[in-house]
Design a protein around this motif. Structure first.
Motif, PDB file in Angstrom:
ATOM      1  N   HIS A   1       2.091 123.113  -0.268  1.00 12.97           N
ATOM      2  CA  HIS A   1       2.062 122.120   0.808  1.00 12.97           C
ATOM      3  C   HIS A   1       1.176 120.930   0.441  1.00 12.97           C
ATOM      4  CE1 HIS A   1       4.192 124.948   3.332  1.00 12.97           C
ATOM      5  NE2 HIS A   1       3.344 125.868   2.917  1.00 12.97           N
ATOM      6  N   HIS A   2       1.421 119.834   1.131  1.00 16.29           N
ATOM      7  CA  HIS A   2       0.650 118.613   0.881  1.00 16.29           C
ATOM      8  C   HIS A   2      -0.572 118.473   1.786  1.00 16.29           C
ATOM      9  CE1 HIS A   2       3.476 117.006  -1.980  1.00 16.29           C
ATOM     10  NE2 HIS A   2       4.459 117.237  -1.135  1.00 16.29           N
ATOM     11  N   TYR A   3      -0.502 119.077   2.992  1.00 19.31           N
ATOM     12  CA  TYR A   3      -1.559 118.869   3.977  1.00 19.31           C
ATOM     13  C   TYR A   3      -1.669 120.131   4.829  1.00 19.31           C
ATOM     14  CZ  TYR A   3      -3.829 116.450   7.993  1.00 19.31           C
ATOM     15  OH  TYR A   3      -4.670 116.053   9.004  1.00 19.31           O
ATOM     16  N   VAL A   4      -2.799 120.827   4.707  1.00 19.99           N
ATOM     17  CA  VAL A   4      -2.973 122.128   5.348  1.00 19.99           C
ATOM     18  C   VAL A   4      -4.343 122.172   6.033  1.00 19.99           C
ATOM     19  CG1 VAL A   4      -3.125 124.623   4.943  1.00 19.99           C
ATOM     20  CG2 VAL A   4      -1.598 123.239   3.542  1.00 19.99           C
ATOM     21  N   GLY A   5      -4.399 122.806   7.187  1.00 20.85           N
ATOM     22  CA  GLY A   5      -5.658 123.005   7.886  1.00 20.85           C
ATOM     23  C   GLY A   5      -5.420 123.446   9.313  1.00 20.85           C
ATOM     24  N   ARG A   6      -6.496 123.825   9.995  1.00 24.50           N
ATOM     25  CA  ARG A   6      -6.402 124.270  11.387  1.00 24.50           C
ATOM     26  C   ARG A   6      -5.935 123.122  12.277  1.00 24.50           C
ATOM     27  NH1 ARG A   6      -9.626 124.755  16.117  1.00 24.50           N
ATOM     28  NH2 ARG A   6     -11.288 123.542  15.163  1.00 24.50           N
ATOM     29  N   ARG A   7      -4.904 123.369  13.057  1.00 19.06           N
ATOM     30  CA  ARG A   7      -4.256 122.342  13.868  1.00 19.06           C
ATOM     31  C   ARG A   7      -5.135 121.889  15.030  1.00 19.06           C
ATOM     32  NH1 ARG A   7      -1.063 122.027  18.615  1.00 19.06           N
ATOM     33  NH2 ARG A   7       0.675 120.562  18.420  1.00 19.06           N
ATOM     34  N   LEU A   8      -5.244 120.577  15.147  1.00 21.20           N
ATOM     35  CA  LEU A   8      -5.815 119.934  16.323  1.00 21.20           C
ATOM     36  C   LEU A   8      -4.758 118.973  16.852  1.00 21.20           C
ATOM     37  CD1 LEU A   8      -9.457 119.074  15.170  1.00 21.20           C
ATOM     38  CD2 LEU A   8      -8.711 120.992  16.576  1.00 21.20           C
ATOM     39  N   HIS A   9      -4.635 118.898  18.160  1.00 19.07           N
ATOM     40  CA  HIS A   9      -3.645 117.989  18.763  1.00 19.07           C
ATOM     41  C   HIS A   9      -4.309 117.213  19.891  1.00 19.07           C
ATOM     42  CE1 HIS A   9       0.124 116.328  20.115  1.00 19.07           C
ATOM     43  NE2 HIS A   9      -0.228 116.675  21.347  1.00 19.07           N
ATOM     44  N   ARG A  10      -4.070 115.934  19.908  1.00 13.64           N
ATOM     45  CA  ARG A  10      -4.540 115.057  20.975  1.00 13.64           C
ATOM     46  C   ARG A  10      -3.318 114.401  21.603  1.00 13.64           C
ATOM     47  NH1 ARG A  10      -8.358 117.887  20.425  1.00 13.64           N
ATOM     48  NH2 ARG A  10     -10.181 117.361  19.221  1.00 13.64           N
TER      49      ARG A  10
ATOM     50  N   ARG B   1      -2.553 116.294  -4.395  1.00 11.91           N
ATOM     51  CA  ARG B   1      -2.761 115.024  -5.094  1.00 11.91           C
ATOM     52  C   ARG B   1      -1.747 113.975  -4.616  1.00 11.91           C
ATOM     53  NH1 ARG B   1      -6.198 114.089  -8.912  1.00 11.91           N
ATOM     54  NH2 ARG B   1      -6.045 112.156 -10.048  1.00 11.91           N
ATOM     55  N   CYS B   2      -0.540 114.423  -4.351  1.00 13.91           N
ATOM     56  CA  CYS B   2       0.507 113.526  -3.848  1.00 13.91           C
ATOM     57  C   CYS B   2       0.109 112.944  -2.488  1.00 13.91           C
ATOM     58  CB  CYS B   2       1.822 114.289  -3.754  1.00 13.91           C
ATOM     59  SG  CYS B   2       3.215 113.311  -3.199  1.00 13.91           S
ATOM     60  N   ALA B   3      -0.405 113.781  -1.587  1.00 18.31           N
ATOM     61  CA  ALA B   3      -0.834 113.308  -0.273  1.00 18.31           C
ATOM     62  C   ALA B   3      -2.010 112.350  -0.400  1.00 18.31           C
ATOM     63  CB  ALA B   3      -1.190 114.488   0.627  1.00 18.31           C
TER      64      ALA B   3
ATOM     65  N   LYS C   1      -9.169 112.998  12.063  1.00 20.84           N
ATOM     66  CA  LYS C   1      -8.046 112.386  12.783  1.00 20.84           C
ATOM     67  C   LYS C   1      -7.508 111.190  11.996  1.00 20.84           C
ATOM     68  CE  LYS C   1      -6.629 110.823  17.382  1.00 20.84           C
ATOM     69  NZ  LYS C   1      -5.803 109.735  16.901  1.00 20.84           N
ATOM     70  N   LEU C   2      -8.398 110.394  11.427  1.00 21.11           N
ATOM     71  CA  LEU C   2      -7.962 109.259  10.618  1.00 21.11           C
ATOM     72  C   LEU C   2      -7.118 109.726   9.434  1.00 21.11           C
ATOM     73  CD1 LEU C   2      -7.914 106.294   9.738  1.00 21.11           C
ATOM     74  CD2 LEU C   2     -10.118 106.699   8.601  1.00 21.11           C
ATOM     75  N   VAL C   3      -7.567 110.759   8.726  1.00 22.04           N
ATOM     76  CA  VAL C   3      -6.800 111.288   7.597  1.00 22.04           C
ATOM     77  C   VAL C   3      -5.416 111.735   8.079  1.00 22.04           C
ATOM     78  CG1 VAL C   3      -6.664 113.210   5.945  1.00 22.04           C
ATOM     79  CG2 VAL C   3      -8.770 111.870   6.149  1.00 22.04           C
ATOM     80  N   GLY C   4      -5.371 112.476   9.181  1.00 28.15           N
ATOM     81  CA  GLY C   4      -4.092 112.929   9.719  1.00 28.15           C
ATOM     82  C   GLY C   4      -3.201 111.788  10.164  1.00 28.15           C
ATOM     83  N   ASP C   5      -3.787 110.782  10.811  1.00 28.76           N
ATOM     84  CA  ASP C   5      -2.998 109.630  11.268  1.00 28.76           C
ATOM     85  C   ASP C   5      -2.448 108.831  10.091  1.00 28.76           C
ATOM     86  OD1 ASP C   5      -3.478 110.339  13.920  1.00 28.76           O
ATOM     87  OD2 ASP C   5      -5.105 108.873  14.192  1.00 28.76           O
ATOM     88  N   LEU C   6      -3.255 108.655   9.048  1.00 27.04           N
ATOM     89  CA  LEU C   6      -2.774 107.948   7.852  1.00 27.04           C
ATOM     90  C   LEU C   6      -1.654 108.736   7.173  1.00 27.04           C
ATOM     91  CD1 LEU C   6      -6.168 106.692   6.416  1.00 27.04           C
ATOM     92  CD2 LEU C   6      -4.227 105.222   7.046  1.00 27.04           C
ATOM     93  N   LEU C   7      -1.848 110.047   7.056  1.00 26.93           N
ATOM     94  CA  LEU C   7      -0.810 110.865   6.421  1.00 26.93           C
ATOM     95  C   LEU C   7       0.477 110.863   7.239  1.00 26.93           C
ATOM     96  CD1 LEU C   7      -2.970 113.816   5.114  1.00 26.93           C
ATOM     97  CD2 LEU C   7      -1.762 112.113   3.733  1.00 26.93           C
ATOM     98  N   ALA C   8       0.370 110.915   8.562  1.00 22.07           N
ATOM     99  CA  ALA C   8       1.565 110.851   9.418  1.00 22.07           C
ATOM    100  C   ALA C   8       2.283 109.527   9.231  1.00 22.07           C
ATOM    101  CB  ALA C   8       1.177 111.059  10.877  1.00 22.07           C
ATOM    102  N   LEU C   9       1.527 108.462   9.089  1.00 18.13           N
ATOM    103  CA  LEU C   9       2.113 107.146   8.830  1.00 18.13           C
ATOM    104  C   LEU C   9       2.938 107.176   7.539  1.00 18.13           C
ATOM    105  CD1 LEU C   9       2.141 104.108   9.719  1.00 18.13           C
ATOM    106  CD2 LEU C   9       0.111 103.823   8.280  1.00 18.13           C
ATOM    107  N   GLY C  10       2.478 107.965   6.575  1.00 22.54           N
ATOM    108  CA  GLY C  10       3.170 108.089   5.292  1.00 22.54           C
ATOM    109  C   GLY C  10       4.176 109.217   5.232  1.00 22.54           C
ATOM    110  N   GLY C  11       4.420 109.891   6.356  1.00 25.18           N
ATOM    111  CA  GLY C  11       5.422 110.949   6.388  1.00 25.18           C
ATOM    112  C   GLY C  11       4.927 112.322   5.984  1.00 25.18           C
ATOM    113  N   PHE C  12       3.616 112.503   5.865  1.00 22.36           N
ATOM    114  CA  PHE C  12       3.044 113.805   5.511  1.00 22.36           C
ATOM    115  C   PHE C  12       2.474 114.436   6.778  1.00 22.36           C
ATOM    116  CE2 PHE C  12       3.025 111.757   1.425  1.00 22.36           C
ATOM    117  CZ  PHE C  12       3.257 112.778   0.529  1.00 22.36           C
TER     118      PHE C  12
END
Length: 191
Positions: free
Chosen positions: A95-104, A147-149, A174-185
């Motif tokens: 996987h490219h992005y793994v961790g305990r889920r937080l949702h806002r 590394r890809c993410a 949250k910033l890391v997650g928001d940036l990755l979501a912007l990039g499709g990860f």
């Protein structure tokens, strides 16, 4: 004292298995893109709480430029990594992005959470303006990036959308997650 405990416990377990690890500190006087002294990486950013997003992004830049690491696990210094359990179930390698889920959800982000922890007057009165809804991996207990993410996230920082996210965020994970979501990860549900 936290770093000493890390060195004496789970970092020792990582070293015994040949897994490199670093303690990252902000040091505005650090030259260039930072300096590695033993197991301490000094990055040329503030170590203040409100600068954590910039410190984490500087870490990603450093790892991309100075290592061939296929993955990076970022974990807070007040957390413990169960090394044997983590390495025994390497599903995260797929996987490219793994961790305990937080949702806002809409209205679910405490936009003032950082203020009491901030040391500068600007941050102590600023409001977090990061987007909602948002699903991301908790930075305290740790998130893992391929590394890809990391490369995609760093590319996005140079876009208008990435700059807008970075300017308005005080929560590093949250910033890391928001940036990755912007990039499709998106954060993997399997780990």
């Amino acid at each position: 004292s936290r770093v000493r405990r890390i060195r004496e416990t789970w970092a020792r377990d990582l070293s015994a298995r040949g897994v490199p690890w670093l303690v990252v500190v902000g040091d505005p006087q650090a030259p260039g893109d930072g300096v590695l002294e033993g197991d301490v990486l000094r990055l040329p950013v503030s170590d203040a709480y409100e600068a954590l997003p910039f410190k984490s992004l500087a870490l990603l830049r450093w790892v991309a430029a100075h290592s061939d690491a296929a993955h990076l696990l970022k974990i807070d210094d007040d957390c413990h990594l169960a090394v044997d359990a983590f390495l025994a179930q390497p599903a995260w390698l797929a996987h490219h992005y793994v961790g305990r889920r937080l949702h806002r959800g809409p209205g679910g982000t405490d936009r003032l959470w950082h203020q009491d922890r901030s040391s500068t007057p600007l941050a102590a009165s600023a409001v977090d303006k990061s987007p909602e809804p948002s699903t991301y991996a908790d930075g305290g207990s740790g998130y893992l990036l391929s590394r890809c993410a990391m490369a995609r996230l760093l590319t996005l920082l140079d876009t208008d959308a990435g700059a807008r996210l970075t300017r308005s965020a005080y929560m590093e994970d949250k910033l890391v997650g928001d940036l990755l979501a912007l990039g499709g990860f998106m954060r993997s549900e399997e780990h």
